[in-house]
Design an enzyme around this catalytic site. Sequence first.
Site, PDB file in Angstrom:
ATOM      1  N   LYS A 115      25.754 -29.736 -18.364  1.00 34.10           N
ATOM      2  CA  LYS A 115      26.800 -30.743 -18.115  1.00 34.10           C
ATOM      3  C   LYS A 115      27.625 -31.014 -19.362  1.00 34.10           C
ATOM      4  CE  LYS A 115      25.780 -32.231 -13.794  1.00 34.10           C
ATOM      5  NZ  LYS A 115      25.670 -33.145 -12.702  1.00 34.10           N
ATOM      6  N   LYS A 197      23.928 -21.622  -8.662  1.00 33.53           N
ATOM      7  CA  LYS A 197      23.505 -22.581  -7.631  1.00 33.53           C
ATOM      8  C   LYS A 197      24.721 -23.096  -6.856  1.00 33.53           C
ATOM      9  CE  LYS A 197      22.642 -27.044  -8.700  1.00 33.53           C
ATOM     10  NZ  LYS A 197      22.238 -28.391  -8.327  1.00 33.53           N
ATOM     11  N   LYS A 200      27.999 -29.189  -5.523  1.00 34.45           N
ATOM     12  CA  LYS A 200      29.132 -29.926  -4.965  1.00 34.45           C
ATOM     13  C   LYS A 200      30.269 -30.069  -5.960  1.00 34.45           C
ATOM     14  CE  LYS A 200      26.244 -34.077  -4.744  1.00 34.45           C
ATOM     15  NZ  LYS A 200      26.053 -34.537  -6.110  1.00 34.45           N
TER      16      LYS A 200
HETATM   17  P1  ATP Z   1      26.534 -31.658  -8.991  1.00 35.20           P
HETATM   18  O1  ATP Z   1      27.319 -30.424  -8.671  1.00 35.20           O
HETATM   19  O2  ATP Z   1      27.350 -32.918  -8.938  1.00 35.20           O
HETATM   20  O3  ATP Z   1      25.683 -31.527 -10.196  1.00 35.20           O
HETATM   21  P2  ATP Z   1      24.584 -30.944  -7.051  1.00 35.20           P
HETATM   22  O4  ATP Z   1      25.250 -30.316  -5.876  1.00 35.20           O
HETATM   23  O5  ATP Z   1      23.891 -30.037  -7.994  1.00 35.20           O
HETATM   24  O6  ATP Z   1      25.572 -31.879  -7.782  1.00 35.20           O
HETATM   25  P3  ATP Z   1      22.740 -33.190  -7.033  1.00 35.20           P
HETATM   26  O7  ATP Z   1      23.374 -34.495  -6.746  1.00 35.20           O
HETATM   27  O8  ATP Z   1      22.413 -32.875  -8.451  1.00 35.20           O
HETATM   28  O9  ATP Z   1      23.593 -32.001  -6.430  1.00 35.20           O
HETATM   29  O10 ATP Z   1      21.438 -33.015  -6.152  1.00 35.20           O
HETATM   30  C1  ATP Z   1      21.054 -33.726  -5.020  1.00 35.20           C
HETATM   31  C2  ATP Z   1      19.796 -33.092  -4.467  1.00 35.20           C
HETATM   32  O11 ATP Z   1      20.104 -31.833  -3.872  1.00 35.20           O
HETATM   33  C3  ATP Z   1      18.715 -32.786  -5.508  1.00 35.20           C
HETATM   34  O12 ATP Z   1      17.438 -33.046  -4.983  1.00 35.20           O
HETATM   35  C4  ATP Z   1      18.910 -31.344  -5.801  1.00 35.20           C
HETATM   36  O13 ATP Z   1      17.726 -30.737  -6.276  1.00 35.20           O
HETATM   37  C5  ATP Z   1      19.323 -30.810  -4.443  1.00 35.20           C
HETATM   38  N1  ATP Z   1      20.188 -29.636  -4.578  1.00 35.20           N
HETATM   39  C6  ATP Z   1      21.383 -29.592  -5.187  1.00 35.20           C
HETATM   40  N2  ATP Z   1      21.927 -28.371  -5.101  1.00 35.20           N
HETATM   41  C7  ATP Z   1      21.030 -27.616  -4.420  1.00 35.20           C
HETATM   42  C8  ATP Z   1      21.011 -26.248  -4.004  1.00 35.20           C
HETATM   43  N3  ATP Z   1      22.005 -25.434  -4.272  1.00 35.20           N
HETATM   44  N4  ATP Z   1      19.935 -25.809  -3.311  1.00 35.20           N
HETATM   45  C9  ATP Z   1      18.923 -26.626  -3.019  1.00 35.20           C
HETATM   46  N5  ATP Z   1      18.878 -27.930  -3.385  1.00 35.20           N
HETATM   47  C10 ATP Z   1      19.909 -28.418  -4.069  1.00 35.20           C
END
Ligand code: ATP
Length: 334
Positions: A115, A197, A200
Site C-alpha cells: 500500500k 489478486k 476492488k
Molecule cells: P483493496 O483493493 O481495497 O485492498 P480488497 O479487494 O483486497 O481491497 P479487502 O477489503 O482487503 O479487499 O478484503 C475484504 C475481505 O475479502 C478479506 O477477508 C480478504 O481476505 C478477502 N479478499 C479480498 N480479495 C480477495 C480475493 N481476491 N480472493 C479471496 N478473498 C479476498
Amino acid sequence: MIDDKKVLFSGMQATGTLTIGNYLGALKNWLTLSEEYECFYSVVDLHSITVRQDPAELRKRARALLTLYIAAGLDPKKNCIYYQSHVSAHAELAWILNCFTYMGELNRMTQFKDKSAKHADNINAGLFTYPVLMAADILLYQADVVPVGIDQMQHLELTRDVAQRFNAIYGDVFTVPEPYIGKVGAKIMSLQDPAKKMSKSDENPNASVYLMDDPDTIMRKFKRAVTDSEACVRYCDEQPGIRNLIDIYSASTGKKPEEVEREFEGKGYGDFKLAVGEAVVDVLRPVQERFAELEKDKAYIDSIIKENAEKAGYYAQKTLRKVQKKVGFPEKIR
Ligand code: ATP
Ligand code: LTN
C-alpha cells in the site's frame, strides 16, 4: 464465549465496490459460519481512512457495504453488523496495543509495503499501524475465529503474537484467535493478470467482477478473461488463468476442481468461460435483488445500525475496561 457460543469477528473496508473475490473469499464463508458462532461483522471505516477518502463517497460506500452484508444473507438480528466508527473502544484499544507492538513487526507487513508503494504520496502512520487496529478489532470481542482471505494471514499472526505477549504480562486477558480460511475461493485472482489478486481497488474494471455488475457485463468480463495456451480445462500451475476460473466456478457451484475438469473434458475455453459466467450470474442475482429492496428501506437499515452499535459497544467496553485496569489506568469515579 457468548451464550455458550464461540465468537467470530470479521470485517471489510468500504473502499471501492466489492468484487467476487471478496464475496467468494470472505462473505460466503461468513454465511456458512453464522449459525455456529456468535458473530460480529464490522464495516471497518476507521481502517478506510488510512488511504485518502472523499467523505461523502466513504459514507455512501460504508452504508452500501453494511446493506450488502445483509443482502448476502446475514441476519442482522443474530449477527452483529455495525460500523467500527460507532464503537470508540476500537480506537482506544488500538492505542494501548500500539504500545505492545514492535516497529520491527510492523515493518515486515507486506500489505504495508504494497500500500505504501501504491500511495507513495501519503505513507501515513495510520497505514503503518493498521494491523494493530485490526488486532484491536478482533481482541475486543474475544474472538475465537476470524474468517479472512489468505492475504490477511500475516495480520492475524501479528494479532496472535500481540495477544500472547499481553497475556504473558497480565494474565489471560485476550482469547488468542484462530484464522479461518475457506477451502475454495481463498484467493481469487485478477481476470486480466492471474498472477495478481483480484482487488476492488484495481484500476482496470475488466480485472474484477463486481457484485453489482449486470449479467451482460459479467459475461463480457469472463469472455475477455486472460487464459492460457493449452486449450484444455485442467487445474494446474501451468495454467494459472484457467485455474483461477476453475476456482471461481468451484466456489460458485460447490463442485470440486476434479469434477469441473471432468465436466469440461474435450471442451474448449469458450464453453468453459460461458459456464463460469453463468454460474457467477446465478450466485449474484439474489444478492443484487435483495440489495435493491433493502436499500429502499431506510428506517429498517437505520434501526439495525443503532441496535447493533449498542450491542457491539457493550461487549467491546467489557474487554476495554478489563484492559485499562490491567495496564494501570485509574478507575473512573462514578
Ligand atoms: P483493496 O483493493 O481495497 O485492498 P480488497 O479487494 O483486497 O481491497 P479487502 O477489503 O482487503 O479487499 O478484503 C475484504 C475481505 O475479502 C478479506 O477477508 C480478504 O481476505 C478477502 N479478499 C479480498 N480479495 C480477495 C480475493 N481476491 N480472493 C479471496 N478473498 C479476498
Ligand atoms: N484488514 C482487513 C479488514 C479488517 C479485518 C479486521 C478483517 C479490519 N479489521 C478484523 C478481519 C478481522 C482487510 O483489509 N481485509
